[in-house]
Design a protein around this motif. Sequence first.
Motif, PDB file in Angstrom:
ATOM      1  N   HIS A 330      37.135  17.576 -13.391  1.00 35.01           N
ATOM      2  CA  HIS A 330      36.616  16.260 -13.791  1.00 35.01           C
ATOM      3  C   HIS A 330      35.966  15.526 -12.613  1.00 35.01           C
ATOM      4  O   HIS A 330      36.264  14.354 -12.343  1.00 35.01           O
ATOM      5  N   TYR A 331      35.071  16.224 -11.908  1.00 39.04           N
ATOM      6  CA  TYR A 331      34.338  15.628 -10.786  1.00 39.04           C
ATOM      7  C   TYR A 331      33.122  14.871 -11.299  1.00 39.04           C
ATOM      8  O   TYR A 331      32.320  15.392 -12.066  1.00 39.04           O
ATOM      9  N   GLY A 332      32.943  13.630 -10.863  1.00 38.01           N
ATOM     10  CA  GLY A 332      31.746  12.868 -11.178  1.00 38.01           C
ATOM     11  C   GLY A 332      31.605  12.554 -12.658  1.00 38.01           C
ATOM     12  O   GLY A 332      32.513  12.762 -13.471  1.00 38.01           O
ATOM     13  N   ASN A 333      30.435  12.058 -12.997  1.00 35.98           N
ATOM     14  CA  ASN A 333      30.138  11.686 -14.375  1.00 35.98           C
ATOM     15  C   ASN A 333      28.916  12.462 -14.846  1.00 35.98           C
ATOM     16  O   ASN A 333      27.851  12.388 -14.239  1.00 35.98           O
ATOM     17  N   ASN A 334      29.089  13.265 -15.919  1.00 34.28           N
ATOM     18  CA  ASN A 334      28.000  14.128 -16.412  1.00 34.28           C
ATOM     19  C   ASN A 334      27.506  15.076 -15.317  1.00 34.28           C
ATOM     20  O   ASN A 334      26.322  15.410 -15.258  1.00 34.28           O
ATOM     21  N   TYR A 335      28.408  15.483 -14.433  1.00 39.70           N
ATOM     22  CA  TYR A 335      28.021  16.352 -13.313  1.00 39.70           C
ATOM     23  C   TYR A 335      27.951  17.796 -13.792  1.00 39.70           C
ATOM     24  O   TYR A 335      28.953  18.379 -14.212  1.00 39.70           O
ATOM     25  N   VAL A 336      26.752  18.380 -13.695  1.00 37.67           N
ATOM     26  CA  VAL A 336      26.504  19.726 -14.237  1.00 37.67           C
ATOM     27  C   VAL A 336      26.528  20.730 -13.092  1.00 37.67           C
ATOM     28  O   VAL A 336      25.507  21.293 -12.700  1.00 37.67           O
ATOM     29  N   ASN A 337      27.680  20.938 -12.509  1.00 33.18           N
ATOM     30  CA  ASN A 337      27.800  21.883 -11.408  1.00 33.18           C
ATOM     31  C   ASN A 337      29.265  22.141 -11.095  1.00 33.18           C
ATOM     32  O   ASN A 337      30.162  21.478 -11.625  1.00 33.18           O
ATOM     33  N   ALA A 338      29.468  23.076 -10.197  1.00 34.00           N
ATOM     34  CA  ALA A 338      30.782  23.347  -9.628  1.00 34.00           C
ATOM     35  C   ALA A 338      30.532  23.887  -8.238  1.00 34.00           C
ATOM     36  O   ALA A 338      29.452  24.423  -7.963  1.00 34.00           O
ATOM     37  N   PHE A 339      31.483  23.724  -7.327  1.00 34.21           N
ATOM     38  CA  PHE A 339      31.218  24.192  -5.964  1.00 34.21           C
ATOM     39  C   PHE A 339      32.499  24.502  -5.220  1.00 34.21           C
ATOM     40  O   PHE A 339      33.569  23.972  -5.518  1.00 34.21           O
ATOM     41  N   TRP A 340      32.334  25.412  -4.236  1.00 37.41           N
ATOM     42  CA  TRP A 340      33.407  25.742  -3.307  1.00 37.41           C
ATOM     43  C   TRP A 340      33.089  25.087  -1.979  1.00 37.41           C
ATOM     44  O   TRP A 340      31.958  25.115  -1.508  1.00 37.41           O
ATOM     45  N   GLN A 341      34.095  24.453  -1.341  1.00 36.71           N
ATOM     46  CA  GLN A 341      33.946  23.874  -0.017  1.00 36.71           C
ATOM     47  C   GLN A 341      34.936  24.534   0.920  1.00 36.71           C
ATOM     48  O   GLN A 341      36.145  24.403   0.737  1.00 36.71           O
ATOM     49  N   ASP A 342      34.423  25.192   1.943  1.00 38.24           N
ATOM     50  CA  ASP A 342      35.320  25.811   2.906  1.00 38.24           C
ATOM     51  C   ASP A 342      35.982  24.754   3.787  1.00 38.24           C
ATOM     52  O   ASP A 342      37.079  24.963   4.292  1.00 38.24           O
ATOM     53  N   CYS A 344      37.270  21.896   2.927  1.00 37.12           N
ATOM     54  CA  CYS A 344      38.534  21.432   2.321  1.00 37.12           C
ATOM     55  C   CYS A 344      39.325  22.598   1.748  1.00 37.12           C
ATOM     56  O   CYS A 344      40.448  22.414   1.296  1.00 37.12           O
ATOM     57  N   PHE A 345      38.715  23.795   1.763  1.00 39.93           N
ATOM     58  CA  PHE A 345      39.320  24.992   1.188  1.00 39.93           C
ATOM     59  C   PHE A 345      39.699  24.704  -0.259  1.00 39.93           C
ATOM     60  O   PHE A 345      40.843  24.892  -0.686  1.00 39.93           O
ATOM     61  N   CYS A 346      38.682  24.272  -1.031  1.00 32.86           N
ATOM     62  CA  CYS A 346      38.970  23.862  -2.403  1.00 32.86           C
ATOM     63  C   CYS A 346      37.783  24.126  -3.320  1.00 32.86           C
ATOM     64  O   CYS A 346      36.641  24.253  -2.873  1.00 32.86           O
ATOM     65  N   MET A 347      38.078  24.195  -4.604  1.00 37.71           N
ATOM     66  CA  MET A 347      37.106  24.354  -5.679  1.00 37.71           C
ATOM     67  C   MET A 347      37.000  23.056  -6.446  1.00 37.71           C
ATOM     68  O   MET A 347      38.001  22.381  -6.682  1.00 37.71           O
ATOM     69  N   THR A 348      35.756  22.720  -6.878  1.00 31.50           N
ATOM     70  CA  THR A 348      35.535  21.476  -7.610  1.00 31.50           C
ATOM     71  C   THR A 348      34.650  21.748  -8.815  1.00 31.50           C
ATOM     72  O   THR A 348      33.657  22.480  -8.706  1.00 31.50           O
ATOM     73  N   TYR A 349      34.991  21.143  -9.956  1.00 32.17           N
ATOM     74  CA  TYR A 349      34.285  21.411 -11.202  1.00 32.17           C
ATOM     75  C   TYR A 349      33.831  20.104 -11.855  1.00 32.17           C
ATOM     76  O   TYR A 349      34.620  19.159 -12.001  1.00 32.17           O
ATOM     77  N   GLY A 350      32.559  20.062 -12.276  1.00 31.63           N
ATOM     78  CA  GLY A 350      32.069  18.951 -13.062  1.00 31.63           C
ATOM     79  C   GLY A 350      32.300  19.184 -14.543  1.00 31.63           C
ATOM     80  O   GLY A 350      32.614  20.296 -14.985  1.00 31.63           O
ATOM     81  N   ASP A 351      32.125  18.105 -15.336  1.00 26.73           N
ATOM     82  CA  ASP A 351      32.352  18.177 -16.781  1.00 26.73           C
ATOM     83  C   ASP A 351      31.084  18.453 -17.574  1.00 26.73           C
ATOM     84  O   ASP A 351      31.128  18.496 -18.809  1.00 26.73           O
ATOM     85  N   GLY A 352      29.947  18.620 -16.888  1.00 21.83           N
ATOM     86  CA  GLY A 352      28.726  18.963 -17.585  1.00 21.83           C
ATOM     87  C   GLY A 352      28.129  17.796 -18.355  1.00 21.83           C
ATOM     88  O   GLY A 352      28.591  16.651 -18.294  1.00 21.83           O
TER      89      GLY A 352
END
Length: 756
Positions: A330-342, A344-352
């Motif tokens: 649930h990253y951002g608002n209408n965020y159409v993406n996902a990403f890996w950040q080394d 923070c060593f974490c994965m982040t997903y938008g809700d599209g």
Amino acid sequence: MSLRHRTLIRRRRASAVALTAVGALLALAAPNLATAAPADPGGPAKITATPRAGADQTSLTPARRTALIKTAQSKAAGTAERIGLGGKEKLVVKDVIKDADGTTHTRYERTYSGLPVLGGDLVVHDKSGRTTVTKANKADLAPATLSPKISAAGAAGKALDVSKKAEVKGSETERAPRLVVWAGSGKPVLAWETVVEGTQEDGTPSELQVVTDAATGKQLLAAEKVHTGSGTGQYAGEVPLGTTLSGSTYQLVDPDRAGQKTYDLNQGTSGTGTLFTDDNDVWGDGLPSNRQTAGVDVAFGAAATWDYYKEAHGRNGIRNDGVAAYSRAHYGNNYVNAFWQDSCFCMTYGDGSGNTHPLTALDVAAHEMSHGVTAATAGLVYSGESGGLNEATSDIFAAAVEFYEDLPADPADYLVGEKIDINGNGTPLRYMDKPSKDGASRDNWSSTLGGIDVHYSSGPANHFFYLLSEGSGAKTVNGVSYDSPTYDGQSVTGIGIQNAAAIWYRALTTYMTSTTNYAGARTATLSAAADLFGAYSATYLAVADSWAAINVGNRIALGVNLAPVADQISGVNQEVSLQLDAYTTNTGASLTYEATGLPEGLSISQSGLISGTPTTLGTSDVTIKVTDSTGATVSDTFSWQIAYVYANSTRVDIPDNGAAVESPVTIAGRDGNASATTSVYVNIVHTYRGDLTVDLVGPNGTVYSLLNRSGGSADNVDQTFTIDASAQPLNGTWKLRVQDRANIDVGYIARWTLTP
């Protein structure tokens, strides 16, 4: 260096960014750039083989891995001396892996006079007392100066300009530029590395790494480091989850996988948000309106990726150190993406779109987390051909994880992002069997591949992997129809995705480096196939066939193979050494060499080395015959001219946009004039040959133009020119004159020869 990896997505803009393309998950419609390939009839049944047990990588506990790294670091100085590094170079251990047969592969970064070396990474392979080395850059680390002409502030300003062109919002340099040695390509030079932070146009965080030549201010690299790609999930369906009971509340904290955590960012864009919790350990309902649903997909994707790498490759977590990454939904608002950040060593997903189409499918999770594996191993630079291989690696392991899990709700396939429907028309983002079906990716390698966005230059590697796994031609796998063509029109027989993934994983972790290109990937996968299945085994040959099927290298014929020998020109009374490149696919067979027509004074050894000193002028046809002990044979014929050849191999530096420089050769004791077909071979190392004029100046002052700022932005001049110099006397001083007529790029005359 802080490393991040962005999603699979690539958005098109009205104006193109005039630098290394910024990475992304979305691949919308674009002009079809694919080369038409001949129809292929399809291949026979798959090749089946079991990997050699001795080449299996040992699964190391965190403590054992740490001990191996500590031991390797304590011996780093001796290792540097043993492999022939200079006195100013030091090795810093990045990772150690160990095979079941005791072979160790130690991956190092390098420093030079205390400065980090970008592109200086190498892997030392130690097996039974024999040491071999795989280097990202084979050039000697000897920058011309360690005193920068460009200030740190000047480099930061240039980096900010680059970020603005890339449309990064709120750009700022988090820390001051650091002085490094750039060895990513060509001759190592002193450079500034600047990391510019901000936000990409779709809301994705940005960490833009900009490397600037410290002498000229030339941009050497611009690479985006954010690479974008029991409960019931929207995509995974009903799946088991690892959870932890805290008091009377269950948390999405996976106790079986080092405590991997899943958070709800609540449409925020920073921090971790709140940990997902539940009162009865039954999570989600498969609908996006239930916030837990995305958490189920995310937590399951992280667990499945962890399990795949552990079970298939013995890898203990993304970094192989037993440390868990965490995930944020649930990253951002209408965020159409996902990403890996080394970082923070974490994965982040938008809700599209509409916050109802989350990018939480299994292949998305595996794709993004595999960027973390690449960062921890080969560290493939996210630009040019290495960037395409970086992206393809994530697609490859996304497919491998899908086949490993084989979910009823998400059957395994060779499609990328087919569940998330970013395009809104039910089509995948990418197709591994024929990448050009997405309208932008390339099916096959070409010399222009490194100049396009990495999500499209990944196409040939994806195509290679599909062919290696399943073979060419029409077929149906798990209900999906594929029809994979080949560049050379010949069929390919697949080896199965498990073995194909094992080869790619070993190549990535053992032989690839930060600068590996497509040709290097072929070499790395062949080395991996030899380790796992034996050199010239059916599986090994399938790897070569699959690369040839995307226009990288040649197929390997059964029996004896001899690399073609180019026509030769050698100087009379000058020593000759020519090593033939031959091998046989017949296991254990030995080779014998024969040669007819060799110039007088030359002979061939039983190792295939032609050597000696030619004594007589003239041209002859030489035929080489190579036979193995089974009787298989192959022949090749080429011409060999013995002539008067004059050379100068003294390095001459070419000043940037400065005066012409000259390199002379002097001829004496000859009669008459030069030939109407005088041959001039020129080897100039330069990062922009379009800056150069290259002339031959005869003894009487006549100037012959060889190159007049042609060749555009290509590197180097490695070319033979033929001119009519019959008006020139042979005796006297001949000069190669070179001038750089534009700013920024520099180089030097390495060698030139004259055959008058």
